[in-house]
Design an enzyme around this catalytic site. Structure first.
Site, PDB file in Angstrom:
ATOM      1  N   SER A   1       0.816  -1.230   0.000  1.00 50.69           N
ATOM      2  CA  SER A   1       0.000   0.000   0.000  1.00 50.69           C
ATOM      3  C   SER A   1       0.837   1.262   0.000  1.00 50.69           C
ATOM      4  O   SER A   1       0.344   2.326  -0.361  1.00 50.69           O
ATOM      5  CB  SER A   1      -0.914   0.016   1.230  1.00 50.69           C
ATOM      6  OG  SER A   1      -0.136   0.088   2.410  1.00 50.69           O
TER       7      SER A   1
ATOM      8  N   SER B   1      14.587  -6.799   5.564  1.00 50.06           N
ATOM      9  CA  SER B   1      15.073  -6.615   6.932  1.00 50.06           C
ATOM     10  C   SER B   1      15.369  -5.138   7.132  1.00 50.06           C
ATOM     11  O   SER B   1      14.553  -4.262   6.795  1.00 50.06           O
ATOM     12  CB  SER B   1      16.313  -7.501   7.139  1.00 50.06           C
ATOM     13  OG  SER B   1      16.885  -7.287   8.390  1.00 50.06           O
TER      14      SER B   1
ATOM     15  N   TYR C   1      12.055  -3.579  17.699  1.00 47.18           N
ATOM     16  CA  TYR C   1      12.154  -3.620  16.228  1.00 47.18           C
ATOM     17  C   TYR C   1      13.428  -4.366  15.824  1.00 47.18           C
ATOM     18  O   TYR C   1      13.397  -5.264  14.969  1.00 47.18           O
ATOM     19  CB  TYR C   1      12.172  -2.188  15.686  1.00 47.18           C
ATOM     20  CG  TYR C   1      12.325  -2.086  14.183  1.00 47.18           C
ATOM     21  CD1 TYR C   1      11.336  -2.574  13.329  1.00 47.18           C
ATOM     22  CD2 TYR C   1      13.454  -1.503  13.605  1.00 47.18           C
ATOM     23  CE1 TYR C   1      11.469  -2.475  11.946  1.00 47.18           C
ATOM     24  CE2 TYR C   1      13.586  -1.386  12.227  1.00 47.18           C
ATOM     25  CZ  TYR C   1      12.598  -1.879  11.406  1.00 47.18           C
ATOM     26  OH  TYR C   1      12.729  -1.781  10.043  1.00 47.18           O
TER      27      TYR C   1
ATOM     28  N   LYS D   1      13.927  -7.863  13.632  1.00 44.34           N
ATOM     29  CA  LYS D   1      14.667  -7.957  12.361  1.00 44.34           C
ATOM     30  C   LYS D   1      15.883  -8.890  12.486  1.00 44.34           C
ATOM     31  O   LYS D   1      16.232  -9.585  11.535  1.00 44.34           O
ATOM     32  CB  LYS D   1      15.104  -6.555  11.894  1.00 44.34           C
ATOM     33  CG  LYS D   1      13.932  -5.649  11.472  1.00 44.34           C
ATOM     34  CD  LYS D   1      13.172  -6.159  10.243  1.00 44.34           C
ATOM     35  CE  LYS D   1      12.180  -5.135   9.703  1.00 44.34           C
ATOM     36  NZ  LYS D   1      11.393  -5.628   8.565  1.00 44.34           N
TER      37      LYS D   1
HETATM   38  P1  NAP Z   1       5.587   1.886   5.084  1.00 49.73           P
HETATM   39  O1  NAP Z   1       5.449   2.867   3.982  1.00 49.73           O
HETATM   40  O2  NAP Z   1       4.931   2.192   6.391  1.00 49.73           O
HETATM   41  O3  NAP Z   1       5.141   0.457   4.560  1.00 49.73           O
HETATM   42  C1  NAP Z   1       4.911  -0.612   5.439  1.00 49.73           C
HETATM   43  C2  NAP Z   1       3.872  -1.508   4.831  1.00 49.73           C
HETATM   44  O4  NAP Z   1       3.659  -2.615   5.708  1.00 49.73           O
HETATM   45  C3  NAP Z   1       2.530  -0.795   4.632  1.00 49.73           C
HETATM   46  O5  NAP Z   1       1.993  -1.232   3.418  1.00 49.73           O
HETATM   47  C4  NAP Z   1       1.710  -1.329   5.786  1.00 49.73           C
HETATM   48  O6  NAP Z   1       0.318  -1.365   5.543  1.00 49.73           O
HETATM   49  C5  NAP Z   1       2.250  -2.746   5.836  1.00 49.73           C
HETATM   50  N1  NAP Z   1       1.833  -3.431   7.050  1.00 49.73           N
HETATM   51  C6  NAP Z   1       1.969  -3.072   8.338  1.00 49.73           C
HETATM   52  N2  NAP Z   1       1.377  -3.979   9.134  1.00 49.73           N
HETATM   53  C7  NAP Z   1       0.853  -4.934   8.319  1.00 49.73           C
HETATM   54  C8  NAP Z   1       0.139  -6.130   8.526  1.00 49.73           C
HETATM   55  N3  NAP Z   1      -0.220  -6.542   9.747  1.00 49.73           N
HETATM   56  N4  NAP Z   1      -0.209  -6.880   7.442  1.00 49.73           N
HETATM   57  C9  NAP Z   1       0.110  -6.475   6.192  1.00 49.73           C
HETATM   58  N5  NAP Z   1       0.758  -5.338   5.937  1.00 49.73           N
HETATM   59  C10 NAP Z   1       1.134  -4.587   6.996  1.00 49.73           C
HETATM   60  O7  NAP Z   1       7.138   1.677   5.447  1.00 49.73           O
HETATM   61  P2  NAP Z   1       8.374   1.179   4.544  1.00 49.73           P
HETATM   62  O8  NAP Z   1       9.507   2.043   4.931  1.00 49.73           O
HETATM   63  O9  NAP Z   1       8.016   1.037   3.126  1.00 49.73           O
HETATM   64  O10 NAP Z   1       8.619  -0.264   5.213  1.00 49.73           O
HETATM   65  C11 NAP Z   1       8.641  -1.461   4.462  1.00 49.73           C
HETATM   66  C12 NAP Z   1       9.596  -2.442   5.120  1.00 49.73           C
HETATM   67  O11 NAP Z   1      10.900  -1.869   5.127  1.00 49.73           O
HETATM   68  C13 NAP Z   1       9.279  -2.770   6.589  1.00 49.73           C
HETATM   69  O12 NAP Z   1       9.488  -4.150   6.801  1.00 49.73           O
HETATM   70  C14 NAP Z   1      10.287  -1.945   7.358  1.00 49.73           C
HETATM   71  O13 NAP Z   1      10.594  -2.543   8.608  1.00 49.73           O
HETATM   72  C15 NAP Z   1      11.475  -1.956   6.413  1.00 49.73           C
HETATM   73  N6  NAP Z   1      12.434  -0.872   6.576  1.00 49.73           N
HETATM   74  C16 NAP Z   1      12.077   0.446   6.447  1.00 49.73           C
HETATM   75  C17 NAP Z   1      13.041   1.439   6.601  1.00 49.73           C
HETATM   76  C18 NAP Z   1      12.738   2.921   6.447  1.00 49.73           C
HETATM   77  O14 NAP Z   1      13.521   3.760   6.932  1.00 49.73           O
HETATM   78  N7  NAP Z   1      11.692   3.327   5.767  1.00 49.73           N
HETATM   79  C19 NAP Z   1      14.353   1.084   6.874  1.00 49.73           C
HETATM   80  C20 NAP Z   1      14.688  -0.256   7.003  1.00 49.73           C
HETATM   81  C21 NAP Z   1      13.721  -1.216   6.836  1.00 49.73           C
HETATM   82  P3  NAP Z   1      -0.668  -0.201   6.023  1.00 49.73           P
HETATM   83  O15 NAP Z   1      -0.546   0.858   4.956  1.00 49.73           O
HETATM   84  O16 NAP Z   1      -1.988  -0.857   6.058  1.00 49.73           O
HETATM   85  O17 NAP Z   1      -0.197   0.256   7.361  1.00 49.73           O
END
Ligand code: NAP
Length: 284
Positions: free
Chosen positions: A11, A132, A146, A150
């Protein structure tokens, strides 16, 4: 035959950018998300289906896989991307929140993987990519839950990779650093409100917030950059396990993996002092 990818958390952020990139490259895409109202743009693409999948709801996982198989006939790549970051000191974090963090970031990825594997195993082919974080490589204060989710995801992925090699299935880990343009920061900010830290941590929390602010300024990568690394990992045809997805954490990852433990810990403690118990304000 056109290849098919199943992505969780499509999403927003990395998930959405990854779905868009695979679709633009001619793949069939199963873009799954908790709320399909957020998938209108993706649903308008001819080679994409948008499905409801909450990784905490096993029935929704099954329904997504069934819908994807019915439409495209196979799943070649699974991307376990769904996740969020619980922020705050451990002592102020409720057990319910800790469980939720692991339910989504770890058990959710395990559940989707477990349900996709029979399809990949039948064809003796497939790639599983687990998203991760730098926080899956090095520990960070205020992110202990968190980080542990991970670390666990990394341990799971590495171990699983040996089992699945016997079935022709490859497991990969993609490690992004800070990308501020996704929904991650807003979700973490809403989660921190639910963490109730004792006042004794106040000085530590404000110092740590300053350190994180400095780190955030180095976050120049975009979701599209991360999507490109995920896409390349899915397509490089190798058994390589880990992919670093952003430049900002290169030195931290190198330090964690290549520096002798005592020096590494001294460097991190210096960075994340002060400590109330030392007169000079820093841990030793
Ligand atoms: P994001 O824009 O918040 O995307 C996270 C996604 O996970 C959203 O689509 C969210 O859906 C979904 N989600 C959360 N809980 C869920 C559930 N119970 N079932 C299904 N979907 C769920 O953040 P992002 O940065 O793209 O994060 C994506 C991944 O990258 C995550 O695993 C995060 O830990 C990792 N990551 C992010 C960063 C960063 O700085 N951005 C850095 C390292 C790793 P909703 O829209 O419904 O909430």
């Amino acid at each position: 035959m056109t290849s098919t990818v199943l992505i969780t958390g499509a999403s927003s952020g990395f998930g959405r950018a990854t779905a868009q990139l695979f679709a633009a490259q001619g793949w069939n895409v199963i873009a799954s998300m908790r709320n399909i109202a957020n998938g209108d743009e993706l649903a308008s693409l001819s080679n994409v289906i948008v499905t409801r999948l909450d990784v905490q709801d096993t029935v929704s996982v099954e329904e997504t896989i069934n819908a994807g198989m019915a439409r495209f006939g196979q799943i070649d790549v699974l991307i376990n991307n769904a996740g969020f970051g619980l922020f705050g000191v451990f002592e102020g974090t409720s057990s319910a929140k800790i469980r939720e963090q692991f339910d989504v970031n770890l058990f959710g990825a395990m559940e989707v993987t477990r349900q996709v594997l029979p399809h990949m195993r039948q064809r003796k082919s497939g790639v599983v990519i687990n998203v991760s974080s730098g926080a899956g490589v090095f520990g960070l204060p205020m992110l202990s839950i968190y980080t542990s989710s991970k670390f666990a995801l990394e341990g799971f992925s590495e171990s699983l990779s040996y089992e699945l090699a016997s079935q022709g299935i490859v497991v990969k880990i993609v490690e992004p650093g800070g990308v501020i343009s996704t929904g991650f920061g807003a979700r973490s900010a809403s989660e921190v409100a639910q963490v109730c830290a004792p006042a004794d941590y106040n000085a530590f929390i404000s110092h740590t917030a300053e350190v994180f602010e400095g780190l955030r300024e180095q976050s120049l990568s975009t979701s599209e950059d991360v999507a490109r690394v995920i896409f390349d990992a899915a397509n490089d045809g190798t058994g390589r396990l880990r992919y670093l997805a952003t430049h900002d954490i290169e030195s931290m990852v190198r330090a964690r993996r290549e520096t002798e433990e005592e020096s590494y810990m001294a460097m991190m403690r210096e960075r994340f002092g002060p400590c109330a118990c030392n007169g000079d304000g820093f841990n030793h």
